[in-house]
Design an enzyme around this catalytic site. Structure first.
Site, PDB file in Angstrom:
ATOM      1  N   ARG A 152       7.251  -5.636   2.898  1.00 49.01           N
ATOM      2  CA  ARG A 152       5.992  -6.275   2.521  1.00 49.01           C
ATOM      3  C   ARG A 152       5.797  -6.064   1.035  1.00 49.01           C
ATOM      4  NH1 ARG A 152      -0.135  -5.133   4.710  1.00 49.01           N
ATOM      5  NH2 ARG A 152       0.213  -3.068   3.793  1.00 49.01           N
ATOM      6  N   GLU A 192      -4.887 -12.789   6.964  1.00 52.31           N
ATOM      7  CA  GLU A 192      -5.778 -11.624   6.999  1.00 52.31           C
ATOM      8  C   GLU A 192      -7.139 -11.894   6.369  1.00 52.31           C
ATOM      9  OE1 GLU A 192      -3.813  -8.447   4.872  1.00 52.31           O
ATOM     10  OE2 GLU A 192      -2.860  -9.851   3.495  1.00 52.31           O
ATOM     11  N   ASP A 209      -7.745  -5.960   7.602  1.00 50.00           N
ATOM     12  CA  ASP A 209      -8.310  -6.832   6.586  1.00 50.00           C
ATOM     13  C   ASP A 209      -9.024  -8.017   7.218  1.00 50.00           C
ATOM     14  OD1 ASP A 209      -7.885  -5.737   3.979  1.00 50.00           O
ATOM     15  OD2 ASP A 209      -5.755  -6.083   4.221  1.00 50.00           O
ATOM     16  N   HIS A 216       0.819  -1.214   0.000  1.00 50.73           N
ATOM     17  CA  HIS A 216       0.000   0.000   0.000  1.00 50.73           C
ATOM     18  C   HIS A 216       0.848   1.258   0.000  1.00 50.73           C
ATOM     19  CE1 HIS A 216      -3.658  -2.248   0.337  1.00 50.73           C
ATOM     20  NE2 HIS A 216      -3.266  -2.848   1.449  1.00 50.73           N
TER      21      HIS A 216
END
Length: 263
Positions: free
Chosen positions: A75, A154, A180, A50
């Protein structure tokens, strides 16, 4: 901190030697990552899912974090396993992979993050060799132990498959994404990462990690929540994103200036 101490991160987290706290950086600025690494964080996570990092900026940030004496994790975007091996080549100490929903997903992740016999990671760790100071032969022999592959849990499917995911050889630990997970468990009704249902799911995840002899990590929005998660038994927690910390610091400075000026 020496290269040997930085590359002892994997051993430390696998042995559950004290709860660790990490920074979380999505702004693609290696200097910002270096500044955060000056603080008492145990590691710095670069969020490429993100956040706005691309490969050149992330590789530069890995170097800046290591220069500051800390290990760097990254990530990756969903399913971008090719980036996982490239980030390890750049000297990252571990990879967090989102949306690992099954043992099959976990096996695909391991293929690109571990050398044989565990996986099929391709050879080319030029920057990692520079950072670690290891010879090619020594790096090949030790890389699987020196780096960690962390599967994100998640979704409802991932929670149900957690034992299968943890049972995959080469998966070193898991990372809970509570926002999430809360969306999934509420069937899209709410983002509630601190809900009681999420607490229960997270505590269950920690217990399954302990049963498999693997470690557990999780995201927390702030330091207070991070402390609660450490009490749950998590081995590594995020103490909030850098954007929230930046804005919170700015608000405190503005409010202090207004308060004193109006006194």
């Amino acid at each position: 901190m020496s290269a040997a101490e930085i590359d002892g991160f994997a051993d430390r987290i696998r042995q559950h030697r004290g709860g660790m706290i990490s920074a979380w950086v999505g702004i693609p600025d290696a200097t910002l990552a270096n500044h955060l690494a000056q603080e008492a964080f145990d590691t710095i996570v670069l969020d490429m899912q993100h956040g706005m990092w691309d490969m050149p900026s992330a590789a530069n940030a890995v170097a800046q974090v290591r220069l500051a004496g800390k290990p760097a994790l990254a990530r990756i975007p969903v399913g971008d396993f090719a980036s996982a091996s490239r980030l390890l080549d750049a000297g990252a100490s571990g990879i967090i992979a989102p949306m690992i929903n099954s043992a099959e997903d976990a096996q695909a992740f391991v293929k690109t993050t571990k050398y044989p016999p565990l996986g099929e990671r391709s050879w080319g760790p030029s920057l990692a060799l520079n950072h670690t100071g290891l010879s090619a032969d020594d790096y090949l022999k030790n890389a699987n132990a020196l780096t960690v592959a962390i599967a994100m849990i998640e979704t409802r499917a991932a929670l149900e498959a957690i034992d299968g995911i943890l049972g995959v050889a080469g998966i070193d630990g898991i990372f809970i994404g509570p926002s999430d997970l809360s969306i999934a468990l509420s069937n899209g009704d709410q983002v509630a990462p601190n809900a009681a249902e999420i607490d229960s799911a997270m505590q269950h995840a920690v217990s399954r990690c302990r049963a498999h002899g693997k470690f557990a990590c999780a995201f927390a929005a702030d330091g207070e929540r991070a402390g609660e998660l450490l009490k749950f038994g998590f081995d590594l927690v995020i103490a909030g994103a850098e954007t929230a910390q930046l804005r919170s610091g700015a608000r405190r400075a503005i409010n202090a200036a207004r308060r004193i000026a109006s006194a």
